[in-house]
Design a protein around this motif. Sequence first.
Motif, PDB file in Angstrom:
ATOM      1  N   TRP A 178      14.481   4.686  81.176  1.00  0.00           N
ATOM      2  CA  TRP A 178      15.221   5.333  82.382  1.00  0.00           C
ATOM      3  C   TRP A 178      14.445   6.464  82.292  1.00  0.00           C
ATOM      4  O   TRP A 178      13.671   7.245  83.455  1.00  0.00           O
ATOM      5  N   ALA A 179      14.607   7.477  81.487  1.00  0.00           N
ATOM      6  CA  ALA A 179      13.841   8.709  81.229  1.00  0.00           C
ATOM      7  C   ALA A 179      12.343   8.683  81.507  1.00  0.00           C
ATOM      8  O   ALA A 179      11.756   9.564  82.391  1.00  0.00           O
ATOM      9  N   TYR A 180      11.749   7.804  80.948  1.00  0.00           N
ATOM     10  CA  TYR A 180      10.363   7.539  80.937  1.00  0.00           C
ATOM     11  C   TYR A 180       9.964   7.387  82.404  1.00  0.00           C
ATOM     12  O   TYR A 180       8.993   7.697  83.129  1.00  0.00           O
ATOM     13  N   ALA A 181      10.752   6.291  83.261  1.00  0.00           N
ATOM     14  CA  ALA A 181      10.475   5.915  84.426  1.00  0.00           C
ATOM     15  C   ALA A 181      10.526   7.168  85.525  1.00  0.00           C
ATOM     16  O   ALA A 181       9.611   7.320  86.410  1.00  0.00           O
ATOM     17  N   GLN A 182      11.598   7.922  85.033  1.00  0.00           N
ATOM     18  CA  GLN A 182      11.576   9.385  85.685  1.00  0.00           C
ATOM     19  C   GLN A 182      10.590  10.011  85.532  1.00  0.00           C
ATOM     20  O   GLN A 182      10.106  10.669  86.804  1.00  0.00           O
ATOM     21  N   PRO A 192      15.472   6.167  92.461  1.00  0.00           N
ATOM     22  CA  PRO A 192      17.022   6.207  92.525  1.00  0.00           C
ATOM     23  C   PRO A 192      17.678   7.144  91.450  1.00  0.00           C
ATOM     24  O   PRO A 192      17.142   7.498  90.420  1.00  0.00           O
ATOM     25  N   GLU A 193      18.996   7.382  91.791  1.00  0.00           N
ATOM     26  CA  GLU A 193      19.770   8.109  90.659  1.00  0.00           C
ATOM     27  C   GLU A 193      19.964   7.432  89.374  1.00  0.00           C
ATOM     28  O   GLU A 193      20.148   6.232  89.451  1.00  0.00           O
ATOM     29  N   PRO A 194      19.856   8.164  88.177  1.00  0.00           N
ATOM     30  CA  PRO A 194      19.940   7.329  86.962  1.00  0.00           C
ATOM     31  C   PRO A 194      21.516   6.840  86.805  1.00  0.00           C
ATOM     32  O   PRO A 194      22.563   7.375  87.477  1.00  0.00           O
ATOM     33  N   PRO A 195      21.473   5.592  86.435  1.00  0.00           N
ATOM     34  CA  PRO A 195      22.795   4.766  86.045  1.00  0.00           C
ATOM     35  C   PRO A 195      23.746   5.521  85.287  1.00  0.00           C
ATOM     36  O   PRO A 195      23.202   6.120  84.305  1.00  0.00           O
ATOM     37  N   ASP A 196      24.897   5.316  85.449  1.00  0.00           N
ATOM     38  CA  ASP A 196      26.088   5.776  84.392  1.00  0.00           C
ATOM     39  C   ASP A 196      26.213   4.765  83.291  1.00  0.00           C
ATOM     40  O   ASP A 196      26.729   3.735  83.453  1.00  0.00           O
ATOM     41  N   LEU A 197      25.636   5.038  82.364  1.00  0.00           N
ATOM     42  CA  LEU A 197      25.645   4.158  81.046  1.00  0.00           C
ATOM     43  C   LEU A 197      26.748   4.613  80.055  1.00  0.00           C
ATOM     44  O   LEU A 197      26.508   4.119  78.967  1.00  0.00           O
ATOM     45  N   THR A 198      27.978   5.177  80.339  1.00  0.00           N
ATOM     46  CA  THR A 198      28.692   5.610  79.555  1.00  0.00           C
ATOM     47  C   THR A 198      29.475   4.176  79.076  1.00  0.00           C
ATOM     48  O   THR A 198      29.830   4.070  77.845  1.00  0.00           O
ATOM     49  N   THR A 211      16.166  -2.356  88.534  1.00  0.00           N
ATOM     50  CA  THR A 211      15.627  -1.166  89.063  1.00  0.00           C
ATOM     51  C   THR A 211      14.415  -0.856  88.157  1.00  0.00           C
ATOM     52  O   THR A 211      13.268  -0.252  88.679  1.00  0.00           O
ATOM     53  N   LEU A 212      14.406  -0.767  87.100  1.00  0.00           N
ATOM     54  CA  LEU A 212      13.141  -0.331  86.073  1.00  0.00           C
ATOM     55  C   LEU A 212      12.082  -1.118  86.154  1.00  0.00           C
ATOM     56  O   LEU A 212      11.142  -0.717  86.300  1.00  0.00           O
ATOM     57  N   ASN A 213      12.002  -2.541  86.596  1.00  0.00           N
ATOM     58  CA  ASN A 213      10.952  -3.227  86.681  1.00  0.00           C
ATOM     59  C   ASN A 213      10.437  -2.821  88.063  1.00  0.00           C
ATOM     60  O   ASN A 213       9.184  -3.015  88.342  1.00  0.00           O
TER      61      ASN A 213
END
Length: 511
Positions: A178-182, A192-198, A211-213
Amino acid sequence: MGRRQPNFKPYHQQQLMLLPPSLDELVPKGHVVRVVDDVINKINLESLNAAYYLTGPASYHPQMLLKVLVFGYMSNIYSSRKLEAACKESIYFMYLSSMSFPDHNTINRFRGVRLKDTFRTIFEQVVSLLAQEGYLSIEEVFTDGTKIEANANKYTFVWKKAIASNKEKMKKQLAEIWAYAQSVAATEDNMPEPPDLTTINKEKVQDTVDTLNQVLGKKENIDKKMKTKLGYVTKHYPANIARYEQQEAILGRRNSYSKTDPDATFMKLKEDHMRNGQLKPAYNVQISTSNQFIVNYSIHPNTTDTNTLSSHLEQHEKSFGAAPKSLTADAGYGSEENYTLLEEKKVTAFVKYNLFDKRQNRAFNRKHPFATDKLYYNPGQDYYICPMGQKMAYIGDRTRKTTTGFGQTVRLYKARNCQNCPLNGACHKSQGDRVIQINVNLERQKQQADQLLTSEEGIQKRKKRCYDVEPVFGNIKNNHGFRRFMLRGKQKVEIEWGLIALAQNLRKRAA
């Protein structure tokens, strides 16, 4: 003069008998098989009969099959194929089966299916019958547990820690992609906003992967490593997280289970033939005994005895309408939760706590002169006196919950000027001032346990426990060779252990 011939008794193997002997004549009058026949004939089997269909071909009589099974377990014959052979070869099994020859499928189906909902009632009737005859007491019991290996592959395991570790790796990988996609889509407004992966679940993982695809699929100059990672994540992560959630549902509060018997938990057994401490899939078997008769039994996935008492007592109440009047057990059951449970059910608890035996030892008391229980307490002003005579003031409470959800409250008391104290290092090992934790309710329960266990009755109970409940496990495991269950699944394992318990009681009744 000819050589004299030896004098032999007549032996005519093919000679027919005018009046052949009956099976009853061939079985000795005092043989244990007659006890099985007599006891099973006395109990009500209507619930077992109701497990059969009203239509269809005739079935073997359930009373006969029950007698064959019980006597088989008394004779150390646990395999359905060996029981089938015994019905054709042993005069005692022929006596019980009245020359019927059920095959191993019939015996196995009867044990695993027909007895499923009815065996507990059968066992309870036998226990009540033995109590009426004066062999045992339902009200005064001795409780203990043992671990018996399950019929499961010890290499097909699922561990809760492994699932948690894999989920953390998934979160880290998704966050990295996700960081790379941003960074790639930094100039675009539609990112889109990054997901909460807690915490993650299959829906969140699937949405993140989609979303990443969607974001990276439109790009042409994507880093090859990231493209490979995204392909792997897309292919495996949604299915993996769904599998992990299914496994976590099976695990519940447990830390492990076997894939070949999901009800079995990996435990450390005393029977460690490889001497490497290897964990094996097993069940924790709890029993309550009286005069070496098994009064109650229950099967648990717990690796320790502490958290088994509640459901074990619940089974006793369900079976006999009330909890026992007294219960004697070792220190494995001496927790605040169990003491509270026994108080609520008005059961006199001759139950040790973990340091009871050591506290009776003068050498242990001399070795630990600064232990918390040795400190003076002023109940009026609510403070303790440390070994140097200084007050330890109350500083607050701390609450916590056990794995079963039982709430505990401890009171905290803090000393002062520990750094300059000449006993510093001997009194306690902490860096700052000494803080003690007092569970007021548990301390009260321990004092009550001390009074009961050191009374004349308590001493007799403690002595009797060693030769009442413990020899039962030894007899079953060592003398009768039952160290591993043959059936799989908790429900069938309960039936199998119930047959073992009933066999133990009838062997004891016949002794």
